[in-house]
Design a protein around this motif. Structure first.
Motif, PDB file in Angstrom:
ATOM      1  N   GLY A 125      -6.762 -28.989  12.928  1.00 37.17           N
ATOM      2  CA  GLY A 125      -7.414 -28.382  14.097  1.00 37.17           C
ATOM      3  C   GLY A 125      -6.658 -28.689  15.377  1.00 37.17           C
ATOM      4  N   ARG A 126      -6.221 -29.922  15.526  1.00 33.61           N
ATOM      5  CA  ARG A 126      -5.463 -30.307  16.724  1.00 33.61           C
ATOM      6  C   ARG A 126      -4.121 -29.585  16.771  1.00 33.61           C
ATOM      7  N   ALA A 127      -3.458 -29.456  15.620  1.00 33.41           N
ATOM      8  CA  ALA A 127      -2.169 -28.772  15.563  1.00 33.41           C
ATOM      9  C   ALA A 127      -2.330 -27.296  15.926  1.00 33.41           C
ATOM     10  N   MET A 128      -3.396 -26.676  15.434  1.00 28.28           N
ATOM     11  CA  MET A 128      -3.637 -25.264  15.754  1.00 28.28           C
ATOM     12  C   MET A 128      -3.933 -25.106  17.251  1.00 28.28           C
ATOM     13  N   ALA A 129      -4.691 -26.033  17.807  1.00 26.89           N
ATOM     14  CA  ALA A 129      -4.993 -25.971  19.243  1.00 26.89           C
ATOM     15  C   ALA A 129      -3.712 -26.147  20.059  1.00 26.89           C
TER      16      ALA A 129
END
Length: 151
Positions: free
Chosen positions: A50-54
């Motif tokens: 999720g953090r990488a996608m954000a």
């Protein structure tokens, strides 16, 4: 098309670009907020994904903001009140194939009941038009295009 039409078109393009910039800034703020508010879940991999996608979304928005900045820089080089005898950056060109504003590459821009094609000097069709005057003709994709007015 008179010079006043071109000045109003130019001002509308500035507003359009500013609005796009504001929308991107809002999207970036939302993306930053969602990253900051994300809490650590029990599934660590899911959290990291999720953090990488954000982060990817933030980078994408950042590059779009850079593109908008380039568009504004191009617009600021144009003097809309200046009349042109030959097609160049800042020219409004009325042809048998439509109206072209040699400025920024945003494509068809509906304005005052007309569809104005905003194209960069680097666009292939513009490469044919550059340096031409009213009364001249170019050929694009097998079609003859008459240049009726350059302002």
């Amino acid at each position: 098309m008179d010079i006043q039409f071109k000045v109003r078109l130019y001002q509308a393009l500035l507003i359009e670009v500013d609005q796009r910039a504001q929308n991107l800034q809002d999207s970036l703020i939302d993306a930053l907020d969602s990253t900051a508010n994300e809490t650590k879940s029990t599934a660590g991999d899911k959290h990291e994904t999720g953090r990488a996608m954000a982060q990817l979304e933030q980078e994408k928005i950042g590059s779009q903001i850079a593109e908008i900045t380039k568009l504004k820089e191009i617009l600021f080089r144009i003097q809309p009140e200046k009349s042109h005898s030959k097609v160049e950056l800042g020219s409004l060109v009325t042809t048998s194939n439509g109206i072209f504003f040699i400025s920024i590459g945003i494509g068809a821009f509906p304005f005052e009941g007309k569809n104005v094609f905003c194209i960069t000097p680097m666009a292939p069709v513009c490469q044919l038009l550059l340096g031409k005057q009213a009364g001249e003709q170019v050929e694009w994709q097998g079609k003859k295009i008459d240049i009726n007015l350059v302002s």
